[in-house]
Design a protein around this motif. Structure first.
Motif, PDB file in Angstrom:
ATOM      1  N   PHE A   3       0.776  -1.213   0.071  1.00 37.15           N
ATOM      2  CA  PHE A   3       0.085  -0.095  -0.059  1.00 37.15           C
ATOM      3  C   PHE A   3       0.761   1.196  -0.033  1.00 37.15           C
ATOM      4  O   PHE A   3       0.371   2.362   0.034  1.00 37.15           O
ATOM      5  N   SER A 250     -10.002   6.274  -1.591  1.00 39.80           N
ATOM      6  CA  SER A 250     -10.847   5.659  -1.147  1.00 39.80           C
ATOM      7  C   SER A 250     -10.475   4.390  -0.676  1.00 39.80           C
ATOM      8  O   SER A 250     -11.448   3.619   0.314  1.00 39.80           O
ATOM      9  N   ARG A 251      -9.199   3.963  -0.607  1.00 38.51           N
ATOM     10  CA  ARG A 251      -8.852   2.713  -0.105  1.00 38.51           C
ATOM     11  C   ARG A 251      -8.662   3.151   1.527  1.00 38.51           C
ATOM     12  O   ARG A 251      -8.869   2.101   2.340  1.00 38.51           O
TER      13      ARG A 251
ATOM     14  N   TRP C  46      -5.618  -4.904   6.924  1.00 41.75           N
ATOM     15  CA  TRP C  46      -4.816  -3.685   6.973  1.00 41.75           C
ATOM     16  C   TRP C  46      -5.620  -2.546   7.577  1.00 41.75           C
ATOM     17  O   TRP C  46      -6.777  -2.240   7.199  1.00 41.75           O
ATOM     18  N   LYS C  57      -9.819   1.305   8.237  1.00 41.57           N
ATOM     19  CA  LYS C  57      -9.405   0.015   7.595  1.00 41.57           C
ATOM     20  C   LYS C  57      -8.981   0.547   6.251  1.00 41.57           C
ATOM     21  O   LYS C  57      -9.606   1.285   5.496  1.00 41.57           O
ATOM     22  N   ILE C  58      -8.049  -0.426   5.794  1.00 40.97           N
ATOM     23  CA  ILE C  58      -7.658  -0.039   4.254  1.00 40.97           C
ATOM     24  C   ILE C  58      -8.176  -1.187   3.472  1.00 40.97           C
ATOM     25  O   ILE C  58      -8.461  -2.171   3.905  1.00 40.97           O
ATOM     26  N   ASP C  59      -9.229  -0.624   2.697  1.00 36.80           N
ATOM     27  CA  ASP C  59     -10.203  -1.303   2.009  1.00 36.80           C
ATOM     28  C   ASP C  59      -9.288  -2.035   0.559  1.00 36.80           C
ATOM     29  O   ASP C  59      -8.908  -1.280  -0.539  1.00 36.80           O
ATOM     30  N   GLU C  60      -9.149  -3.061   0.505  1.00 37.32           N
ATOM     31  CA  GLU C  60      -8.156  -3.845  -0.280  1.00 37.32           C
ATOM     32  C   GLU C  60      -8.727  -3.677  -1.678  1.00 37.32           C
ATOM     33  O   GLU C  60      -8.019  -3.739  -2.538  1.00 37.32           O
ATOM     34  N   GLU C  62     -10.851  -1.389  -2.855  1.00 38.20           N
ATOM     35  CA  GLU C  62     -10.438  -0.098  -3.375  1.00 38.20           C
ATOM     36  C   GLU C  62      -9.025   0.124  -3.906  1.00 38.20           C
ATOM     37  O   GLU C  62      -8.741   0.713  -4.570  1.00 38.20           O
ATOM     38  N   ALA C  63      -8.244  -0.368  -3.105  1.00 40.56           N
ATOM     39  CA  ALA C  63      -6.615  -0.225  -3.204  1.00 40.56           C
ATOM     40  C   ALA C  63      -6.413  -1.011  -4.581  1.00 40.56           C
ATOM     41  O   ALA C  63      -5.772  -0.319  -5.570  1.00 40.56           O
ATOM     42  N   ALA C  66      -7.888   1.152  -7.422  1.00 38.59           N
ATOM     43  CA  ALA C  66      -6.983   2.332  -7.635  1.00 38.59           C
ATOM     44  C   ALA C  66      -5.827   1.900  -8.721  1.00 38.59           C
ATOM     45  O   ALA C  66      -5.368   2.558  -9.443  1.00 38.59           O
TER      46      ALA C  66
END
Lengths: 380, 408, 90
Positions: A3, A250-251, C46, C57-60, C62-63, C66
């Motif tokens: 990330f 957005s993540r 994550w 929280k990290i939205d996998e 969405e990641a 992106a």
């Protein structure tokens, strides 16, 4: 690093740069403001401006919570720190901010017990381990950090800690943005919206910018590709005549923010009627103070705080730099009387300050450097 | 007139702390509180009175001139910045010590002084060790004390031979710990091939000396026909590093236990004389070497640029950093380039011999991850540029103080 | 006030429901996850860490989205460069 590394990929940067350049209307100049000091830091640290065409200027905004603390407030903190049996705890960012008689760093050298912490919880730990001392935590930051201070206060309350308090200097971002929008000496085309503040407040609070002022806003992450993509999204909006709030990050950023975080802020803090911001003057409802319910954790009530306003040095143009009216190097004292070693204003001393970022990372003739860095732009 | 009069604007009931708009002192008036130190700083730099409409380059030139001014220590008291190895340390050394002791042997301000005594060339160096905690993953203060001084001699091109060891011990310090430190030093000395031939012991009262401080001085033989010095760097030279950076400094930061971070990182403390010998044997075109201690690699790059009045350009992608060191640094918001190492060397080498230098370093166990990180250029003199991994460019300046963990 | 770092949750601390151990590139730290009380993270997820607290929280997904967008742009760009290299107008 997951990330992180993926969003620092240089190859994708070239592609984005080409797309951004292609969206520029010939003959038109664009001014985009990145509100957040963290974004300013990233932009300079990674040399992001090298990817932008000359027609796009990035204007650095007031989203540096250290930078906007007026000198008098620093003096207040110093007065608190020098109280008998006081251990002052503070984030690293505050250590070198100069008040009228010096900084935390100088005070520490002269024997005052000031300790750097990474988290407000560390401050709590120090309070537990030093029951005979009064521990004060210098709380700074926008809505990003306020929830952490809030949780810490609630923890202190739950543990009935008698010797812990907070000197609250949390500020809120929307009034600052509004002050910029209403400022007559600034014309901006769009905003690179704050990233981590938005994890707490969400994206809705920015809707007034698009709706009432007609400026597009893109909430951006902190890796260089995030910022570049956000600029691309802004330019796309501009070229299509749209003005909306979009979420590039957005993540991490939920559109509605973090309800729990907002709840704990509301539980422990309330808005001050007004607060003085360095360079921006008094702004109403722009800062937080500890609620009466938690008064026993409010350093301003427990201690005698001088509360004296100190004039910003006449030569200091931090205010204009914070508003984006001046570029750091346009400040008359930039780099000569005011350097990171001998900072006159907060913009130079905070790692997020535009002046510090420019001095430490960007102090070069970009045109000359650009000749060395070849940017291949595709066919228009 | 008190700034805390009740009934300030918009504050019904609640105590008004601090002045509000429309009341209290008019700070635009001459008698209002001001910061005196600012007025003094401004008087020193009267250029700010120029109202020239500046192009950015004119500003940069003005800044470059300001930076070349004679160093002065403005503070009245020593702060931790003065010990960080960055700008403040440099200013302190130049303004106070160089000024007091000035002589041609001291002027180069290299890691060791080169002396000729009775026709024999020797190198002399000294270092003090005040690390806290005393014992940490990968070593202890004793090992540092031996290796650090050995390394200063080695990077000066000397064969390290003899060390002195002075101890300042705090009343109450456990003898068992002292024994442990002495044993570490014995082992380190053996590994480096040197002898501790003289020393001193002092004890100070409880509360001083943080347990144990050590000073070592070292003497080595300049038996090679080399004249090393960062002032020799020339455009086209390559800059080589012997391995990953930041291990030691991050280890110490974590070992202090204040940050509640655990990681499998340990100090890289090691004697570099073997590595250096291998390099000098293979490569005649070594211009200078430095061991990257406090202030990190960034400080050495700046020393090169300033001393030789040249530009330096390095590539972020080519600078080796262990993933865990990088993770810890990201977490804390510090830059590994400024973090201390204790077993890494930076060498400036003639450009056409860079590959040989790399090969020579890589054959040694301490140099397996050696890398060419950049070059000396004819860019703006005294300035270090970095090509970021992202593809942009930025400056790498000396830090003002220690890399304090940021939250932002 | 922006430094936020992504970290992977390794374990929740059994006796302290507010705390979790996270890993950042091999570096481990205990952080407070109280701000995510509505949707506590589990090991493997994550989070974004800021001053010792998990903010989000990290939205996998969405990641990934992106990154896909960026890949797409990158690919289109690479294609165009290739086309540019191959075409000659002489």
């Amino acid at each position: 690093m997951k990330f992180v590394d993926e969003f620092r990929d240089a190859d994708k940067a070239h592609a984005l740069a080409a797309k951004i350049a292609a969206l520029c209307e010939p003959g038109r100049q664009y001014k985009l403001m990145e509100v957040c000091g963290g974004h300013t830091h990233t932009i300079y640290k990674h040399g992001l401006e090298d990817y932008l065409p000359e027609s796009i200027t990035l204007v650095h905004g007031p989203g540096c919570p250290v930078c906007v603390i007026p000198m008098g407030r620093v003096d207040d903190a110093m007065a608190l720190a020098s109280g008998p049996d006081v251990i002052m705890t503070s984030f690293g960012d505050m250590m070198r901010v100069p008040g009228s008689t010096g900084s935390f760093f100088d005070a520490k050298a002269a024997g005052t017990d000031i300790r750097m912490v990474y988290s407000p919880l560390d401050s709590l730990k120090i309070a537990r381990n030093n029951p005979d001392k009064r521990v004060v935590f210098m709380a700074i930051g926008f809505e990003t950090t306020a929830p952490s201070t809030a949780m810490t206060i609630m923890r202190a309350a739950a543990e009935n800690l008698p010797n812990f308090s907070v000197f609250c200097n949390h500020v809120t971002i929307i009034p600052a943005i509004k002050a910029i929008l209403d400022s007559p000496d600034l014309r901006l085309d769009g905003f690179i919206g704050p990233g981590h503040v938005s994890t707490v407040i969400g994206c809705r609070p920015y809707e007034f910018i698009a709706r009432d002022y007609g400026k597009p806003v893109v909430t951006a992450g902190f890796e260089p590709l995030d910022i570049l993509q956000s600029i691309y999204m802004l330019m796309l909006q501009l070229s299509e005549g749209r003005s909306e709030v979009e979420n590039q990050y957005s993540r991490v950023v939920p559109w509605d923010g973090n309800v729990t975080a907002l709840k704990v802020i509301g539980e422990t803090m309330e808005l001050r009627p007004y607060f003085e911001w360095r360079g921006l003057g008094f702004i109403s409802h722009s800062a937080l103070k500890v609620r009466e319910k938690y008064a026993r954790f409010d350093a301003e009530l427990l201690f005698d705080v001088p509360g004296v306003r100190v004039a910003d040095p006449k030569a200091c143009q931090c205010g204009e730099v914070l508003k984006g009216v001046l570029k750091p190097w346009e400040c008359k004292v930039f780099g000569t009387a005011c350097t990171p070693e001998t900072p006159i204003g907060t913009c130079m001393v905070s790692p997020e300050g535009a002046c510090a970022a420019y001095y430490n990372f960007g102090r070069m003739n970009r045109r000359r450097v650009k000749e060395a860095v070849t940017i291949e732009v595709g066919r228009p | 007139m008190s700034p805390n009069q009740p009934g300030g604007p918009g504050a019904p009931g609640a105590p008004t702390r601090g002045a509000g708009p429309g009341e209290a002192q008019d700070i635009s008036q001459p008698g209002a509180p001001r910061a005196g130190w600012v007025e003094r700083a401004l008087r020193e730099h009267d250029e700010h009175h120029e109202q020239v409409p500046d192009r950015e380059q004119q500003v940069l030139d003005r800044i470059a001139r300001a930076r070349r001014r004679r160093p002065r220590v403005r503070e009245e008291r020593i702060t931790m910045s003065h010990g960080a190895g960055g700008k403040a340390t440099a200013t302190l050394i130049e303004a106070i010590f160089l000024d007091a002791f000035r002589n041609p042997l001291l002027e180069p301000l290299e890691d060791a002084a080169s002396l000729t005594i009775g026709g024999t060339r020797i190198a002399l160096t000294t270092d003090s060790y005040v690390v806290s905690p005393l014992f940490f993953p990968g070593g202890d203060i004793g090992e540092l004390a031996i290796n650090g001084t050995v390394n200063d001699l080695a990077v000066s091109g000397a064969t390290p031979l003899y060390l002195s060891a002075g101890f300042i011990l705090e009343e109450g310090f456990p003898v068992a710990d002292l024994t442990r430190i002495a044993e570490s030093m014995r082992a380190a000395a053996a590994a480096a091939g040197i002898s501790v031939v003289t020393g001193d012991t002092k004890v100070v009262q409880r509360g001083k000396a943080d347990g144990c401080y050590i000073n070592t001085a070292g003497v080595g033989l300049l038996d090679r026909d080399v004249a090393l010095g960062v002032a020799n760097a020339q455009p086209g030279d390559a800059i080589v590093i012997s391995g990953p950076i930041g291990d030691h400094g991050v280890t110490i930061m974590l070992a202090r236990g204040e940050l509640d971070i655990e990681a499998d990182i340990q100090s890289d403390t090691a004697p570099l004389n073997g590595l250096v010998a291998g390099l000098l044997d293979a490569v005649p075109g070594v211009r200078a070497m430095r061991d990257a201690t406090r202030g990190g690699v960034a400080t050495i790059l700046n020393e090169i640029a300033k001393s030789a009045d040249v530009g330096v350009l390095v590539n972020e992608d080519d600078i080796p950093v262990r993933p865990a060191v990088r993770g810890a640094a990201e977490l804390l918001g510090i830059d590994p380039m400024y973090v201390a190492c204790e077993g890494r060397l930076v060498a400036v080498v003639a450009g056409d011999q860079a590959d040989q230098a790399l090969a020579a370093l890589r054959t040694h166990p301490l140099g397996t991850q050696a890398s060419i990180i950049g070059h000396v250029t004819d860019g703006p003199p005294g300035i270090v540029h970095l090509n970021t991994a992202f593809g942009g460019t930025r400056i790498v300046d000396l830090l003002v103080g220690d890399p304090l963990p940021r939250i932002c | 006030m922006c430094l936020g770092i992504p970290g992977e949750v390794i374990e929740l601390l059994p006796d302290q429901p507010d705390l979790a151990r996270v890993d950042v590139s091999g570096v481990r730290r205990v952080i407070n996850i109280g701000l995510l009380a509505d949707d506590l993270p589990v090991p493997g997820e994550w989070v974004l860490i800021h001053v010792g607290f998990a903010l989000s929280k990290i939205d996998e997904a969405e990641a990934a989205a992106a990154l896909q967008f960026l890949e797409g742009i990158g690919q289109a760009y690479a294609d165009e460069l290739e086309a540019l290299a191959e075409s000659r107008i002489e």
